[in-house]
Motif scaffolding. Structure first.
Motif, mmCIF file in Angstrom:
data_model
loop_
_atom_site.group_PDB
_atom_site.id
_atom_site.type_symbol
_atom_site.label_atom_id
_atom_site.label_comp_id
_atom_site.label_asym_id
_atom_site.label_seq_id
_atom_site.Cartn_x
_atom_site.Cartn_y
_atom_site.Cartn_z
ATOM 1 N N LEU A 1 -9.899 10.026 -16.353
ATOM 2 C CA LEU A 1 -10.323 11.020 -15.353
ATOM 3 C C LEU A 1 -11.710 10.633 -14.860
ATOM 4 O O LEU A 1 -12.477 10.006 -15.585
ATOM 5 C CB LEU A 1 -10.360 12.406 -15.999
ATOM 6 N N PHE A 2 -12.022 10.997 -13.612
ATOM 7 C CA PHE A 2 -13.353 10.676 -13.084
ATOM 8 C C PHE A 2 -14.360 11.663 -13.668
ATOM 9 O O PHE A 2 -14.279 12.858 -13.400
ATOM 10 C CB PHE A 2 -13.336 10.747 -11.556
ATOM 11 N N SER B 1 -17.348 12.271 -13.004
ATOM 12 C CA SER B 1 -18.282 12.918 -12.092
ATOM 13 C C SER B 1 -17.621 14.055 -11.309
ATOM 14 O O SER B 1 -18.268 14.703 -10.508
ATOM 15 C CB SER B 1 -18.841 11.889 -11.115
ATOM 16 N N MET B 2 -16.318 14.272 -11.538
ATOM 17 C CA MET B 2 -15.614 15.319 -10.781
ATOM 18 C C MET B 2 -15.033 16.344 -11.744
ATOM 19 O O MET B 2 -14.628 15.994 -12.853
ATOM 20 C CB MET B 2 -14.430 14.708 -10.010
ATOM 21 N N ARG C 1 0.818 -1.195 0.000
ATOM 22 C CA ARG C 1 0.000 0.000 0.000
ATOM 23 C C ARG C 1 0.860 1.257 0.000
ATOM 24 O O ARG C 1 0.608 2.209 -0.721
ATOM 25 C CB ARG C 1 -0.939 -0.011 1.217
ATOM 26 N N ARG D 1 2.264 1.767 -3.394
ATOM 27 C CA ARG D 1 1.244 2.335 -4.284
ATOM 28 C C ARG D 1 1.175 3.855 -4.168
ATOM 29 O O ARG D 1 0.986 4.557 -5.147
ATOM 30 C CB ARG D 1 -0.131 1.766 -3.921
ATOM 31 N N PHE E 1 -8.023 14.513 -5.817
ATOM 32 C CA PHE E 1 -8.515 13.232 -5.313
ATOM 33 C C PHE E 1 -7.476 12.392 -4.557
ATOM 34 O O PHE E 1 -7.727 11.976 -3.422
ATOM 35 C CB PHE E 1 -9.141 12.439 -6.470
ATOM 36 N N PRO E 2 -6.271 12.160 -5.144
ATOM 37 C CA PRO E 2 -5.295 11.346 -4.401
ATOM 38 C C PRO E 2 -4.881 11.995 -3.081
ATOM 39 O O PRO E 2 -4.630 11.302 -2.096
ATOM 40 C CB PRO E 2 -4.094 11.268 -5.354
ATOM 41 N N LEU E 3 -4.845 13.330 -3.050
ATOM 42 C CA LEU E 3 -4.489 14.031 -1.802
ATOM 43 C C LEU E 3 -5.579 13.817 -0.756
ATOM 44 O O LEU E 3 -5.306 13.531 0.409
ATOM 45 C CB LEU E 3 -4.329 15.531 -2.051
ATOM 46 N N ARG E 4 -6.837 13.985 -1.204
ATOM 47 C CA ARG E 4 -7.956 13.835 -0.265
ATOM 48 C C ARG E 4 -7.987 12.445 0.340
ATOM 49 O O ARG E 4 -8.358 12.263 1.491
ATOM 50 C CB ARG E 4 -9.286 14.087 -0.992
ATOM 51 N N MET E 5 -7.651 11.445 -0.482
ATOM 52 C CA MET E 5 -7.744 10.084 0.002
ATOM 53 C C MET E 5 -6.637 9.760 0.993
ATOM 54 O O MET E 5 -6.821 8.953 1.877
ATOM 55 C CB MET E 5 -7.690 9.080 -1.158
ATOM 56 N N PHE E 6 -5.469 10.364 0.821
ATOM 57 C CA PHE E 6 -4.337 9.875 1.600
ATOM 58 C C PHE E 6 -3.640 10.895 2.488
ATOM 59 O O PHE E 6 -2.961 10.511 3.423
ATOM 60 C CB PHE E 6 -3.303 9.224 0.680
ATOM 61 N N SER E 7 -3.772 12.200 2.186
ATOM 62 C CA SER E 7 -2.985 13.100 3.025
ATOM 63 C C SER E 7 -3.870 13.717 4.089
ATOM 64 O O SER E 7 -5.097 13.731 3.971
ATOM 65 C CB SER E 7 -2.322 14.178 2.176
ATOM 66 N N ARG F 1 -2.648 14.746 -12.053
ATOM 67 C CA ARG F 1 -3.188 13.865 -11.014
ATOM 68 C C ARG F 1 -2.157 12.797 -10.622
ATOM 69 O O ARG F 1 -2.040 12.429 -9.456
ATOM 70 C CB ARG F 1 -4.478 13.200 -11.505
ATOM 71 N N MET G 1 0.006 7.039 -12.254
ATOM 72 C CA MET G 1 -0.271 6.377 -13.535
ATOM 73 C C MET G 1 -1.082 7.286 -14.435
ATOM 74 O O MET G 1 -2.061 7.892 -13.996
ATOM 75 C CB MET G 1 -1.044 5.079 -13.255
#
Ligand SMILES: Nc1ncnc2c1ncn2[C@@H]1O[C@H](COP(=O)(O)OP(=O)(O)O)[C@@H](O)[C@H]1O
Ligand SMILES: [Mg+2]
Lengths: 254, 245
Positions: free
Chosen positions: A89-90, A92-93, A74, A77, A101-107, A150, A82
């Motif tokens: 790209l998502f 819906s955003m 993890r 990752r 998005f990656p920041l929100r999920m992990f930082s 991203r 990538m």
């Protein structure tokens, strides 16, 4: 640096990757080239851990992914970015949310700090004033830039790109290639790029791995590739008329 | 053989849906979005169908009983029973298998074919939890949809019965109260919860594991409707035999 040793991958009875061994260097744009269907995407997805190979080892610096537990995987990752072939790209955003998005999920950063970082990377890929637009409202070239933004927003050590300039006009394609190369050097990233585009090979082929039907048929760099007499490689390189003509002119001129 | 494999993949999926949860603040947003898209956006069509079908049930019942020995309140009674027991929980869920189900399958399926699901996985996100769990939570509100359907179905029956001249208002209301068994309502809501779970997970499963391109997204949506409605009908039969007989 990524080291690959004797990598095998099959789907059912179809043997796709037949024992690949190579290295991808840090701070360089490493290219995987070959015809469509030669296994480039499957190779990249094995490196990313999206596919589980049957045999072989993939070593990041000095740790093989095969020896890692879930937690270590993890963390690895989080150090990967990538850029997908169709950007992925998502929908819906909007652009800002996609990059954040990656920041929100992990930082654990505050929203304002995250926003600063998003604007920083968007500026780095030369995109301004598109924050509130949705992916469907911008051009393919811009979508690629957002996808790159991203991918690098979390400061990855490894960057993977699947045909980053497919579907783009030649000029935009070169701009995207150059952008990836600049970023790779600037942040000293180990970058691996899939392509079948000879322009990319000439522009940014610092290390080239040639796949032929799942075998690693040749490796070298973008000066060596024009000198090799490996028939599979020359067939691939000179499949475009333009390159054939250039070669013939060079031969005539001695 | 293929069906066994499919059923196995469904249960394996459920295991991942309920593990490695998404970060709380993100989850809250996702749930709100799903409540809006799945629940709020379905209310209009559910209200419309329920009201008019309730009316038709009342008219049909009235037309089929012109025997003077049968009491007038039967119109209200029959409307109540058919709406609460079957029409609202089961019939509306079949319609939702078409509306919600194809929406869920096509939205997850198109994320699959455009590699958005791969993008989530690369970031180390449990894509099944991220995509499906918020839908399961949002559908905990599904019983409210069915409650509204019950209310409007009976109201439609009353309007059609009284204004169509088939029953007096007093007789209709007497019929609504006649032989009222609370357990019937409990039974209806137990079914509803089971159907809600099917509605959230089966279409997600069809979308998540699809292969191919845009054309296959369409096919997956159709398949999803077949699977979901067949499962609703079967579980309806099972739950009914277990609880009512
Ligand atoms: N998920 C999969 N399941 C089965 N076969 C696959 C899958 N992904 C790729 N393949 C097969 O692997 C081969 C190589 O595909 P790919 O790596 O996508 O080629 P390319 O070099 O064009 O990127 C193809 O024959 C393809 O059909
Ligand atoms: Mg490919």
């Amino acid at each position: 640096m990524i080291t690959v040793e004797n990598l095998h991958k099959s789907f059912g009875s179809e043997h796709i990757l037949k024992g690949l061994s190579t290295t991808f260097d840090k701070g360089k744009t490493n290219l995987i080239i070959g015809q469509s269907g030669s296994g480039k995407t499957v190779f990249l997805k094995c490196l990313l851990g999206l596919f589980e190979p049957e045999d072989g080892r993939i070593i990041f610096e000095d740790r093989a992914i095969q020896d890692m537990d879930e937690e270590e995987k993890r963390r690895l990752r989080e150090n990967m970015g990538m850029v997908f072939q169709g950007s992925a790209l998502f929908d819906s955003m909007n652009i800002e949310e996609n990059v954040m998005f990656p920041l929100r999920m992990f930082s654990k950063k505050k929203k304002s700090e995250m926003l600063d970082r998003v604007n920083e990377v968007l500026a780095r890929v030369n995109l301004e004033n598109v924050n509130k637009k949705y992916p469907s409202e911008i051009s393919g070239g811009m979508q690629k830039r957002v996808a790159i933004a991203r991918a690098i927003v979390n400061n990855p050590k490894y960057l993977f790109c699947d045909e980053p300039n497919s579907g783009l006009d030649p000029r935009t394609a070169i701009l995207i290639d150059n952008l990836i190369q600049e970023i790779t050097r600037e942040y000293n990233i180990t970058t691996v790029i899939n392509t079948h585009d000879m322009n990319s090979v000439m522009e940014i082929g610092e290390k080239i791995v040639f796949l032929q039907k799942g075998n690693l048929a040749w490796q070298g760099d973008n000066t060596q590739i024009f000198k090799t007499d490996n028939k599979d490689v020359t067939d691939f390189v000179y499949s475009s008329d333009l390159f054939k003509k250039i070669r013939d002119v060079q031969i005539k001129e001695g | 053989m293929k069906y066994l494999h499919d059923i196995g993949s469904y249960f394996l999926m459920l295991k991942d849906v309920f593990s490695r949860p998404t970060k709380g603040s993100v989850l809250r947003e996702l749930v709100l979005k799903e409540v809006d898209e799945l629940i709020i956006n379905s209310l209009g069509i559910v209200a419309f169908i329920s009201f008019f079908v309730g009316g038709v049930v009342a008219i049909q019942t009235a037309l089929n009983i012109d025997n003077p020995l049968i009491p007038e309140y039967l119109v209200g009674f029959a409307t109540r029973q058919s709406i609460i027991l079957e029409f609202a929980p089961t019939f509306i869920s079949i319609i939702m298998a078409g509306k919600m189900g194809s929406f869920i399958t096509s939205s997850i399926g198109s994320m699959r074919v455009t590699e958005q699901i791969d993008a989530l996985e690369v970031m180390g996100i449990n894509s099944l939890n991220y995509l499906v769990f918020p839908k399961v939570i949002a559908l905990l509100f599904y019983p409210f949809v069915i409650a509204i359907s019950m209310f409007l179905g009976i109201l439609g029956g009353w309007v059609a019965g009284v204004y169509g001249g088939f029953s007096t208002s007093e007789a209709f209301i007497q019929g609504l109260q006649e032989d009222f068994i609370t357990f019937h309502v409990i039974y209806a809501f137990i079914k509803t919860f089971v159907f809600a779970f099917i509605l959230a997970t089966v279409p997600s499963w069809q979308g998540y594991f699809m292969k191919g391109g845009a054309l296959e997204v369409g096919k997956a949506s159709t398949n999803s409707f077949v699977w979901t409605s067949v499962l609703i009908i079967l579980t309806n039969y099972i739950v009914t035999s277990l609880l009512l007989s």
